[in-house]
Enzyme design. Structure first.
Site, PDB file in Angstrom:
ATOM      1  N   THR A  24      67.100  20.662  56.818  1.00 47.45           N
ATOM      2  CA  THR A  24      67.936  19.799  55.991  1.00 47.45           C
ATOM      3  C   THR A  24      69.159  19.396  56.807  1.00 47.45           C
ATOM      4  O   THR A  24      69.873  20.260  57.309  1.00 47.45           O
ATOM      5  CB  THR A  24      68.396  20.562  54.722  1.00 47.45           C
ATOM      6  OG1 THR A  24      67.252  21.078  54.037  1.00 47.45           O
ATOM      7  CG2 THR A  24      69.182  19.654  53.797  1.00 47.45           C
ATOM      8  N   GLN A 101      65.157  23.834  64.216  1.00 48.10           N
ATOM      9  CA  GLN A 101      64.276  22.676  64.391  1.00 48.10           C
ATOM     10  C   GLN A 101      64.829  21.831  65.532  1.00 48.10           C
ATOM     11  O   GLN A 101      65.982  21.406  65.500  1.00 48.10           O
ATOM     12  CB  GLN A 101      64.195  21.833  63.118  1.00 48.10           C
ATOM     13  CG  GLN A 101      63.185  20.704  63.228  1.00 48.10           C
ATOM     14  CD  GLN A 101      63.158  19.818  62.005  1.00 48.10           C
ATOM     15  OE1 GLN A 101      64.021  18.968  61.842  1.00 48.10           O
ATOM     16  NE2 GLN A 101      62.173  20.021  61.132  1.00 48.10           N
ATOM     17  N   HIS A 164      60.091  19.175  65.778  1.00 46.29           N
ATOM     18  CA  HIS A 164      60.086  18.103  64.777  1.00 46.29           C
ATOM     19  C   HIS A 164      59.124  17.012  65.247  1.00 46.29           C
ATOM     20  O   HIS A 164      59.404  16.269  66.176  1.00 46.29           O
ATOM     21  CB  HIS A 164      61.493  17.530  64.626  1.00 46.29           C
ATOM     22  CG  HIS A 164      61.697  16.772  63.334  1.00 46.29           C
ATOM     23  ND1 HIS A 164      60.670  16.226  62.610  1.00 46.29           N
ATOM     24  CD2 HIS A 164      62.844  16.451  62.643  1.00 46.29           C
ATOM     25  CE1 HIS A 164      61.152  15.624  61.535  1.00 46.29           C
ATOM     26  NE2 HIS A 164      62.469  15.759  61.527  1.00 46.29           N
ATOM     27  N   TYR A 169      60.587  10.087  64.114  1.00 49.78           N
ATOM     28  CA  TYR A 169      61.367  10.367  65.317  1.00 49.78           C
ATOM     29  C   TYR A 169      60.444  10.336  66.540  1.00 49.78           C
ATOM     30  O   TYR A 169      59.310   9.870  66.461  1.00 49.78           O
ATOM     31  CB  TYR A 169      62.098  11.698  65.162  1.00 49.78           C
ATOM     32  CG  TYR A 169      63.166  11.666  64.083  1.00 49.78           C
ATOM     33  CD1 TYR A 169      64.240  10.786  64.178  1.00 49.78           C
ATOM     34  CD2 TYR A 169      63.080  12.479  62.958  1.00 49.78           C
ATOM     35  CE1 TYR A 169      65.226  10.739  63.188  1.00 49.78           C
ATOM     36  CE2 TYR A 169      64.056  12.436  61.959  1.00 49.78           C
ATOM     37  CZ  TYR A 169      65.120  11.565  62.081  1.00 49.78           C
ATOM     38  OH  TYR A 169      66.075  11.512  61.100  1.00 49.78           O
TER      39      TYR A 169
END
Length: 362
Positions: A24, A101, A164, A169
């Site tokens: 988050t 992450q 990630h 991305y």
């Protein structure tokens, strides 16, 4: 008894229950260095004390060229290791495991923060940056940057790293034929388009050793124009396990697949079911997005489709939601998915801003 509050071992990672806090974006980073601010430690401690088994940090850039905004944390230099060590220790002492992450925004960055956006083929993914295509040498340099970020994470005391590979991305951009139009070894059919992901994993594994937990948040599919279908994304998930990744957290890629009904609880369940068919019955999976009720969490876990329930917005309003669910104090999260928790132009960190939700919790 449901599996929700049963402990689980995934590789070498021992977790006290099946609830993880999905990465988050907290907006609690030094604007210059990307170092995590001390307040982040309090946020993680509160989650741990509320019963979360695994906390995944907001995405941290592996290189400053991949910083999506000035509030994004970083793991791009050795100087950041002590700050991260201090931030995660209280949560670990409170019984949670903590993963970082690691990410690179690729084309999906803010051009006001990054001098030059980089991408597989120079295809823009937002209105804030005009990317250029990476050279072959630069592709390898960024794969190495993921590996070095993972090394720093282990030195900082993290319990694992999550790559990630979702949300449009850089890794998502390599997987999608819309944004990967390369004619070299890094582009072409699906096997070639996932080669960058494989290179990232190899560098990470080399940096952290054979026994350190390495997970991935995978964008299984995106909107139709992205060209990455659920069937293809399921093949990528299967390849992740072949590479050696220990758990796949299922999410979306470049945009939301149109065939999913986002009004439903656990709307990504069809993607999880497709991935389960592709990877077989024994590979650990986590599923994020839209979980609100204990009943749905039980149903999905008990079906065997996934082994972990991943929560984001519900834990912003109620960091103690796991304990409430376990103790029977509630059957449903207070969160209404209104998105008022998103940080705004003020630069304030993420927090629930819905008066009705806050009133219900007071």
């Amino acid at each position: 008894m449901s599996l929700l509050f049963e402990p689980i071992a995934i590789g070498n990672l021992q977790l006290r229950n099946r609830i993880m806090r999905s990465a988050t974006a907290e907006w609690l980073a030094d604007k210059e260095s990307g170092a995590p601010l001390p307040q982040l430690g309090g946020m993680y401690r509160e989650l741990a004390e509320g019963g979360v088994a695994l906390i995944v940090t907001g995405h941290a850039c592996v290189a400053y060229s991949g910083r999506t905004n000035e509030h994004m944390t970083a793991m791009g230099s050795d100087e950041l290791v002590p700050a991260w060590r201090d931030v995660i220790r209280p949560a670990q002492e409170a019984g949670a495991r903590v993963m970082i992450q690691i990410n690179h925004g690729g084309a999906n960055v803010d051009g006001r923060v990054v001098d030059q956006a980089l991408s597989p083929s120079g295809v823009a993914t937002n209105d804030l940056a005009r990317p250029r295509a990476l050279s072959g040498d630069e592709v390898l340099e960024l794969a190495d940057a993921f590996g070095q970020a993972a090394r720093r994470a282990r030195e900082a005391g993290f319990d694992g790293v999550e790559i990630h590979g979702a949300h449009g991305y850089l890794i998502s951009q390599f997987l999608s034929p819309l944004t990967n139009r390369r004619q070299d070894a890094w582009g072409g059919d699906l096997q070639a388009r996932r080669r960058f992901l494989q290179a990232v994993y190899q560098r990470v594994r080399q940096a952290v050793g054979p026994d350190y937990p390495v997970w991935i948040k995978l964008g299984v599919a995106g909107r139709r124009e992205s060209g990455l279908s659920i069937a293809e994304g399921a093949q990528v998930a299967a390849a992740c396990f072949e590479y050696g990744i220990e758990c796949v957290e299922i999410s979306h890629a470049l945009g939301q697949p149109e065939e999913l009904d986002m009004r439903l609880e656990a709307p990504y369940l069809p993607m999880a079911q497709a991935v389960r068919r592709a990877v077989g019955p024994d590979r650990p999976l986590a599923l994020v997005s839209g979980f609100r009720t204990r009943g749905k969490m039980h149903e999905v876990l008990d079906s065997g489709v996934v082994q972990m329930i991943s929560l984001c917005r519900p834990l912003i309003a109620e960091p103690d939601l796991p304990d409430k669910l376990r103790d029977g104090l509630t059957d449903e999260a207070a969160c209404t998915r209104c998105d008022l928790c998103r940080p705004g132009a003020s630069g304030e960190p993420i927090a629930c801003q819905n008066p009705r939700v806050l009133e219900s919790l007071s």
